[in-house]
Scaffold this active site. Sequence first.
Site, PDB file in Angstrom:
ATOM      1  N   TYR A  34       0.843  -1.207   0.000  1.00 45.97           N
ATOM      2  CA  TYR A  34       0.000   0.000   0.000  1.00 45.97           C
ATOM      3  C   TYR A  34       0.872   1.249   0.000  1.00 45.97           C
ATOM      4  CZ  TYR A  34      -3.920   3.073   1.005  1.00 45.97           C
ATOM      5  OH  TYR A  34      -4.866   4.054   0.918  1.00 45.97           O
ATOM      6  N   ALA A  41       0.329  12.396 -23.325  1.00 43.62           N
ATOM      7  CA  ALA A  41      -0.167  11.050 -23.655  1.00 43.62           C
ATOM      8  C   ALA A  41       0.621  10.406 -24.802  1.00 43.62           C
ATOM      9  CB  ALA A  41      -1.653  11.106 -23.990  1.00 43.62           C
TER      10      ALA A  41
HETATM   11  N1  F0G Z   1      -5.318  13.371 -23.258  1.00 47.60           N
HETATM   12  C1  F0G Z   1      -5.315  12.922 -24.528  1.00 47.60           C
HETATM   13  C2  F0G Z   1      -4.566  13.677 -25.576  1.00 47.60           C
HETATM   14  C3  F0G Z   1      -6.031  11.754 -24.857  1.00 47.60           C
HETATM   15  O1  F0G Z   1      -6.032  11.321 -26.127  1.00 47.60           O
HETATM   16  C4  F0G Z   1      -6.733  11.060 -23.833  1.00 47.60           C
HETATM   17  C5  F0G Z   1      -7.500   9.845 -24.132  1.00 47.60           C
HETATM   18  C6  F0G Z   1      -6.685  11.570 -22.524  1.00 47.60           C
HETATM   19  C7  F0G Z   1      -5.967  12.730 -22.270  1.00 47.60           C
HETATM   20  C8  F0G Z   1      -7.409  10.907 -21.393  1.00 47.60           C
HETATM   21  O2  F0G Z   1      -6.733   9.768 -21.004  1.00 47.60           O
HETATM   22  O3  F0G Z   1      -8.369   7.911 -21.445  1.00 47.60           O
HETATM   23  O4  F0G Z   1      -6.385   7.596 -19.947  1.00 47.60           O
HETATM   24  O5  F0G Z   1      -8.274   9.001 -19.216  1.00 47.60           O
HETATM   25  N2  F0G Z   1      -7.785   9.447 -25.303  1.00 47.60           N
HETATM   26  C9  F0G Z   1      -8.447   8.214 -25.686  1.00 47.60           C
HETATM   27  C10 F0G Z   1      -8.660   8.173 -27.179  1.00 47.60           C
HETATM   28  C11 F0G Z   1      -9.674   7.895 -24.912  1.00 47.60           C
HETATM   29  O6  F0G Z   1      -9.343   7.224 -27.661  1.00 47.60           O
HETATM   30  O7  F0G Z   1      -8.154   9.028 -27.903  1.00 47.60           O
HETATM   31  P1  F0G Z   1      -7.496   8.497 -20.372  1.00 47.60           P
END
Ligand code: F0G
Length: 459
Positions: free
Chosen positions: A73, A218
């Site tokens: 944890y 991301a």
């Molecule tokens: N930022 C970007 C640029 C994203 O493309 C996504 C998610 C997120 C934040 C959020 O992240 O899903 O882990 O909570 N994109 C996915 C898509 C859902 O299909 O483009 P997450």
Amino acid sequence: MSPAAPFESYCTSVVRPLAQTTRVERERLIAAAHYNLFRLASDTVTFDLLTDSGTGAISNQQLAALIMGDESYAGSTSFEQMKSVITELTGFPFVIPTHQGRGAENVLHSALVHAGDVVPGNTHFDTTKGHIEFRKAHAIDCTIEAGKNPTSDHPFKGNIDLARLEEVLQAHPRERIPFVLITVTCNSSGGQPVSLENIQAVKTLCHRYGVKVFLDMARFAENAYFIKTREAAYRDWTIRAICREMFRDTDGATMSAKKDAITAMGGFLALHDEDLYRHCGTFSILFEGFLTYGGMTGGTMAAVAAGLQEATDFAYLQSRVEQVGRFGAWLQQAGVPIVLPVGGHAVYLDASRFLPHLQPTAYPAQALAVAAYVAGGVRGVEIGTVLADRDPETRAERHPPIELYRLAIPRRTYSDNHLRFVADTFAALLQQRDTIPGLEIIWEAPIMRHFTCQFRIQG
Ligand code: F0G
């Protein structure tokens, strides 16, 4: 081995069968799903290009990491392992693990974004915009004009328009601008990269106005690949050196590990400043979990550490981004209208040009999604009028400037042969496009309708 080897930098060791269905079965299945591809069971989809999020194939190192994870944890050694890789890559000394990208957004926005604030950036991703608007603040899109033009061949269509950004910085008091957000690559404008020159210029401008800069990282590794291959000044830099330079002198980053850390789940918030880390830590404990796991298992954190290293390897990135590019080129050669240049993780089809006989009110991108499923068992996603939803006040439908349909490519998952078949499916559809019918909505939820709404074929 030369890093420029023209083949995948890995081979397959575990496989799973692809779903095999007939056209007649798919016609029945899609009708039963009320023509909404989110309602299809995954074992009825052959090529699942709905998203590149959490859908990549893990490596043997990641599988070992999942098993070896420390599930304590507090003080998990897997957290320390993940943190040291993140610090090495980004330079940020503080890391808060979260269950996925939007978890990191929630923690950061809880600490910094308040009613009446503005958050400028390059086309914020839906969940980011959601977190801003949920707090009664405003996301201001400062993407360059070329980023909104599907046929412009600008190499960095995710770039921020510096003049527009400066206007926003001048128009609002500093206390009303918690940060400027640069999303690399920019998913909402087609997986388009941001140049390092532009990132540096945004930092300089923001520092002049005393405003913080954050990155939505991301797809940071794919962005670094585009910098190395398209921006002459960085041609001889390593991917990791480019990453360090992207993050240098910024205040932090949110990460969805489901993309460029190639795990099924996970995310994190990485920060430069200890006071902000302490402030965010309170929200992390409230929403995500204790500071050394935050919604991830120890195994997932260890797999993120391995995935980040693999995703920043040049040979891997080359096979990844170039495969998406080849897929786009096959579609283009067949005359399929796509957004150019092809982005890092997906190919976006222009459904309005593919189906010119359908008005936006007949949901052309959804109609194309249905036709592609019936023709080839392909699942892509509508990014048009259905996703744009209704205006919250007038309830009128919002029609985006182009009706897009996205085919996202999971990492290390499909072969060129698979993607050739998908491209051939669209080439064949193009020949019979006049026969593809429009749709009408027969039921929809009051918000986020695209996930669950039901359609019927226009009569
Ligand atoms: N930022 C970007 C640029 C994203 O493309 C996504 C998610 C997120 C934040 C959020 O992240 O899903 O882990 O909570 N994109 C996915 C898509 C859902 O299909 O483009 P997450």
